[in-house]
Design a protein around this motif. Structure first.
Motif, PDB file in Angstrom:
ATOM      1  N   GLY A  62     -46.480  16.322  19.070  1.00  0.00           N
ATOM      2  CA  GLY A  62     -47.490  17.351  19.305  1.00  0.00           C
ATOM      3  C   GLY A  62     -48.826  16.836  19.783  1.00  0.00           C
ATOM      4  O   GLY A  62     -49.782  17.607  19.885  1.00  0.00           O
ATOM      5  N   ASN A  63     -48.915  15.535  20.100  1.00  0.00           N
ATOM      6  CA  ASN A  63     -50.207  14.966  20.476  1.00  0.00           C
ATOM      7  C   ASN A  63     -50.040  13.895  21.550  1.00  0.00           C
ATOM      8  O   ASN A  63     -49.815  12.716  21.243  1.00  0.00           O
ATOM      9  CB  ASN A  63     -50.880  14.368  19.232  1.00  0.00           C
ATOM     10  N   PRO A  64     -50.170  14.253  22.820  1.00  0.00           N
ATOM     11  CA  PRO A  64     -49.994  13.285  23.905  1.00  0.00           C
ATOM     12  C   PRO A  64     -50.994  12.139  23.885  1.00  0.00           C
ATOM     13  O   PRO A  64     -50.776  11.113  24.554  1.00  0.00           O
ATOM     14  CB  PRO A  64     -50.174  14.143  25.172  1.00  0.00           C
ATOM     15  N   ALA A  65     -52.087  12.287  23.141  1.00  0.00           N
ATOM     16  CA  ALA A  65     -53.076  11.200  23.070  1.00  0.00           C
ATOM     17  C   ALA A  65     -52.566  10.030  22.245  1.00  0.00           C
ATOM     18  O   ALA A  65     -53.070   8.910  22.379  1.00  0.00           O
ATOM     19  CB  ALA A  65     -54.387  11.718  22.473  1.00  0.00           C
ATOM     20  N   ILE A  66     -51.579  10.258  21.394  1.00  0.00           N
ATOM     21  CA  ILE A  66     -50.995   9.162  20.613  1.00  0.00           C
ATOM     22  C   ILE A  66     -49.951   8.478  21.475  1.00  0.00           C
ATOM     23  O   ILE A  66     -48.844   8.980  21.659  1.00  0.00           O
ATOM     24  CB  ILE A  66     -50.367   9.677  19.299  1.00  0.00           C
ATOM     25  N   THR A  67     -50.322   7.343  22.021  1.00  0.00           N
ATOM     26  CA  THR A  67     -49.450   6.656  22.978  1.00  0.00           C
ATOM     27  C   THR A  67     -48.766   5.415  22.392  1.00  0.00           C
ATOM     28  O   THR A  67     -47.859   4.866  23.011  1.00  0.00           O
ATOM     29  CB  THR A  67     -50.239   6.255  24.230  1.00  0.00           C
ATOM     30  N   TYR A  68     -49.214   4.981  21.210  1.00  0.00           N
ATOM     31  CA  TYR A  68     -48.585   3.850  20.531  1.00  0.00           C
ATOM     32  C   TYR A  68     -48.581   4.100  19.027  1.00  0.00           C
ATOM     33  O   TYR A  68     -49.457   4.801  18.496  1.00  0.00           O
ATOM     34  CB  TYR A  68     -49.329   2.529  20.798  1.00  0.00           C
ATOM     35  N   LEU A  69     -47.605   3.507  18.364  1.00  0.00           N
ATOM     36  CA  LEU A  69     -47.564   3.470  16.905  1.00  0.00           C
ATOM     37  C   LEU A  69     -47.599   2.013  16.469  1.00  0.00           C
ATOM     38  O   LEU A  69     -46.890   1.171  17.037  1.00  0.00           O
ATOM     39  CB  LEU A  69     -46.282   4.106  16.377  1.00  0.00           C
ATOM     40  N   LYS A  70     -48.426   1.707  15.478  1.00  0.00           N
ATOM     41  CA  LYS A  70     -48.337   0.411  14.812  1.00  0.00           C
ATOM     42  C   LYS A  70     -47.616   0.657  13.502  1.00  0.00           C
ATOM     43  O   LYS A  70     -48.151   1.279  12.584  1.00  0.00           O
ATOM     44  CB  LYS A  70     -49.711  -0.202  14.555  1.00  0.00           C
TER      45      LYS A  70
END
Length: 308
Positions: free
Chosen positions: A158-166
């Motif tokens: 739901g959030n295209p601004a989140i492009t990576y996960l650590k």
């Protein structure tokens, strides 16, 4: 266009002067060392930077020094975690004003683990700072919220601004597999954490990079290059040789990082603000013994100081 994040992205420590004040010049030297050692990007401030013991003003001064030293050669990931969305927004705007395209933000414990609540937290940040790319840091309890893969995917979708996960919950491996299997197209990758103590498992499962501490950036960069080129056994050997030291680092944290950087001639002291376990002569002797076993892997500091 914001550069992609991949490879070894060390979390830089915060050096302090004998007076206890921050030492931006020393941070510049650590940053230059990381670049010369092959870092594909740098992270500041993070937990390994003693971020909880820095004022907002100190964070800004030090982040400016990192940006100045990097001079656009690799991506800078700015830590923007904070107790509230409003504070995180302030740090994200500050980073963006410095030309930084990525901010790493951990969901505060106060938000809880409900997917809708955590999603609303990140959505508020993304809407307030358009154009910023968010690295969602999923830290293990008790420091982090220890979010499960299905919750993370719900938030990211739901959030295209989140492009990576650590991803650094324990064990991180199965979570990385689950996230990559269900990831939306805008999620560019999952980055490993845990001080590189599980880096081979993370890479085998598809992690695009890792964010360890900075003291062994040259070895971690060599491991990354070997793995990416298909020389997996070489990568495994490098991992095996460094693991005893990384296990000590898990206990002594920033004190270990600063001790090793001092022994390598990059820092001039080991002063920490964070409350850490006692560090005595036995610890030093044991670290020195293990450092001696990997001396052939440690390039002289002078040869790793990237030109500023």
């Amino acid at each position: 266009m914001t550069s992609a994040l991949a490879g070894i992205l060390p979390v830089l420590p915060t050096p302090f002067a004998a007076s206890g004040a921050i030492d931006p010049a020393a941070l510049g030297r650590v940053t230059a060392f990381a670049l010369g050692a092959g870092a594909a990007g740098v992270v500041f401030p993070g937990f390994a930077s003693e971020v909880d013991n820095l004022s907002a003003e100190e964070r800004e001064i030090l982040l400016r020094e990192v940006v100045r030293t990097v001079a656009g050669r690799v991506p800078v990931v700015a830590g923007a975690s904070a107790p509230s969305a409003a504070e995180a927004i302030g740090y994200a705007r500050q980073a963006q004003a410095l030309g930084i395209g990525h901010v790493m933000i951990q969901a505060p414990k106060s938000v809880g683990v409900d997917g809708a609540a955590v999603a609303a937290f990140y959505r508020e940040i993304a809407e307030a700072v358009p154009g910023i790319e968010i690295v969602l840091q999923n830290a293990p309890a008790p420091r982090g919220s220890d979010l499960k893969p299905d919750v993370l995917l719900e938030i990211v979708r739901g959030n295209p601004a989140i492009t990576y996960l650590k991803e650094e919950t324990i064990p991180a491996g199965p979570a990385i597999t689950a996230i990559l299997k269900g990831k939306p197209a805008h999620l560019k990758g999952v980055i490993g954490g845990g001080g590189a103590r599980y880096i081979i498992d993370e890479y085998v499962r598809g992690a695009c990079g890792a964010m360890p501490a900075a003291e062994f950036t040259d070895i971690h960069a060599a491991l990354d290059r070997a793995f990416r080129s298909g020389a997996v056994e070489t990568a495994r050997n490098l991992y095996m040789r460094t693991l005893p030291l990384l296990l000590i680092q898990a206990n002594l944290r920033m004190a270990f990082t600063k001790y090793v950087l001092t022994r390598r001639g990059i820092l001039s002291n080991q002063i920490c603000r964070a409350p850490l376990p006692a560090f005595d002569a036995v610890d030093r002797a044991e670290i020195d013994a293990w450092l001696g076993r990997i001396a052939d892997l440690l390039a002289p500091a002078a040869s790793l100081q990237a030109a500023e």
